[in-house]
Scaffold this active site. Structure first.
Site, PDB file in Angstrom:
ATOM      1  N   ASP A   1       0.836  -1.201   0.000  1.00 23.04           N
ATOM      2  CA  ASP A   1       0.000   0.000   0.000  1.00 23.04           C
ATOM      3  C   ASP A   1       0.869   1.250   0.000  1.00 23.04           C
ATOM      4  O   ASP A   1       1.668   1.459   0.922  1.00 23.04           O
ATOM      5  CB  ASP A   1      -0.914   0.008   1.234  1.00 23.04           C
TER       6      ASP A   1
ATOM      7  N   TYR B   1       2.978  10.076   0.288  1.00 27.00           N
ATOM      8  CA  TYR B   1       4.015   9.532   1.154  1.00 27.00           C
ATOM      9  C   TYR B   1       5.414   9.937   0.706  1.00 27.00           C
ATOM     10  O   TYR B   1       6.376   9.777   1.465  1.00 27.00           O
ATOM     11  CB  TYR B   1       3.935   8.000   1.203  1.00 27.00           C
TER      12      TYR B   1
ATOM     13  N   LYS C   1      -2.618   6.191  -4.449  1.00 32.17           N
ATOM     14  CA  LYS C   1      -3.698   7.110  -4.063  1.00 32.17           C
ATOM     15  C   LYS C   1      -3.522   8.465  -4.741  1.00 32.17           C
ATOM     16  O   LYS C   1      -2.407   8.970  -4.867  1.00 32.17           O
ATOM     17  CB  LYS C   1      -3.716   7.290  -2.541  1.00 32.17           C
TER      18      LYS C   1
ATOM     19  N   HIS D   1      -7.535   9.752  -2.145  1.00 30.42           N
ATOM     20  CA  HIS D   1      -6.889   9.661  -0.832  1.00 30.42           C
ATOM     21  C   HIS D   1      -7.747  10.283   0.279  1.00 30.42           C
ATOM     22  O   HIS D   1      -7.896   9.702   1.353  1.00 30.42           O
ATOM     23  CB  HIS D   1      -5.524  10.352  -0.876  1.00 30.42           C
TER      24      HIS D   1
END
Length: 309
Positions: A49, A54, A83, A116
């Protein structure tokens, strides 16, 4: 259940019931994401994931390609999630956002692509909102964003599409959208023994939407985004520890198993080698009815990630 167990999605695809989460606070070097992802695949995780937000997709992609090159996995053996971040919340930017993630990962497609956060940005006092210097779009409903994601699926860039951090009302806005071509296959939300998401889980089950849980072991403190600041440490809970000690398991394993037995897909996150291995060892035991009731009673409706925006 076993480490290779999958849950069926409403579009005919399947998602592994346990995944490896790659998010880490800004204080962690990005290289750690590469090392941890490589180890996770080595020990058996087949569900990774990730997300544009990130800021470590390149590192995660390198780890995956290393394990493909050494023969550990094939690309088709892996379930990879990405996402769409808020800076791509304009329909004509959705595919560009996806392409940016694919380029960073060095992949031709994603197995799952999620909105997201369900944020509809608006102009406030005549000023537009920005995030990290990028201008955010004003008053654009995420229903239109989801339609653009449907087009990404039709183009073969993603196999399945879904959402993250949506509540029931927000899910209904998509489900009732005129001309909806594909239902969201999942809703990825914070879920753990302190936040059991019982009502949302029931709604998702009724609508054939899989609930995917993050922060399943609590969360690391992240001052940048105000995550877990001032919150109790979940893995120190005395009830959870009492059950773990009695059955000879770690508190993390019990917390993971609790969610799995409720039919929830879990994302385990750690950058520590022995914990990455331990978190996968949750398929050779089962929690009894009384233990499940005791863990259910721990619910506080408490969130580690409050998302004030």
């Amino acid at each position: 259940m076993s480490v290779s167990s999958h849950t069926s999605l409403n579009d005919g695809n399947r998602i592994p019931v346990i995944g490896f989460g790659t998010y880490a606070p800004e204080t962690y070097p990005k290289s750690k994401a590469e090392e941890a992802t490589e180890l996770a695949i080595k020990v058996g995780y087949r569900h990774i994931d990730g997300a544009y937000m990130y800021s470590n997709e390149a590192e995660v992609g390198r780890a995956i390609h290393k394990k493909i090159s050494d023969g550990t996995i094939r690309r088709e053996d892996l379930f990879l999630t990405g996402k769409l971040w808020c800076t791509f919340h304009r329909p004509n930017l959705v595919q560009k956002g996806l392409q940016r993630s694919l380029e960073a990962l060095n992949m031709k497609y994603l197995d799952l692509f999620l909105i997201h956060v369900p944020v509809e940005f608006q102009v406030i006092s005549g000023k537009q909102i920005s995030w990290d210097g990028a201008l955010l779009n004003s008053s654009l409903p995420f229903r239109n964003i989801f339609q653009a994601m449907e087009q990404c699926k039709d183009a073969g860039l993603v196999k399945s599409i879904g959402v993250s951090n949506f509540n029931r009302r927000q899910l209904e806005l998509i489900l009732k959208k005129r001309g909806l071509k594909y239902k969201p296959v999942c809703n990825q939300v914070e879920c753990h023994v302190y936040l059991n998401q019982e009502k949302l889980l029931k709604f998702c089950n009724e609508n054939d939407i899989v609930l995917v849980a993050y922060s399943v072991l609590g969360s690391s403190r992240d001052v940048t985004f105000g995550v877990a600041v001032g919150c109790p440490v979940l893995l120190e809970d005395p009830v959870l520890n009492g059950i773990a000690q009695r059955i000879g398991r770690t508190p993390a394993q019990v917390a993971l198993r609790y969610l799995l037995q409720r039919g929830i897909v879990v994302l385990a996150k750690s950058y520590t080698e022995h914990r990455i291995k331990e978190n996968l060892q949750v398929f050779d035991f089962q929690l009894g009815e009384e233990d499940m009731k005791s863990l259910y009673a721990l619910n506080k409706n408490m969130r580690y990630g409050k998302m004030p925006m």
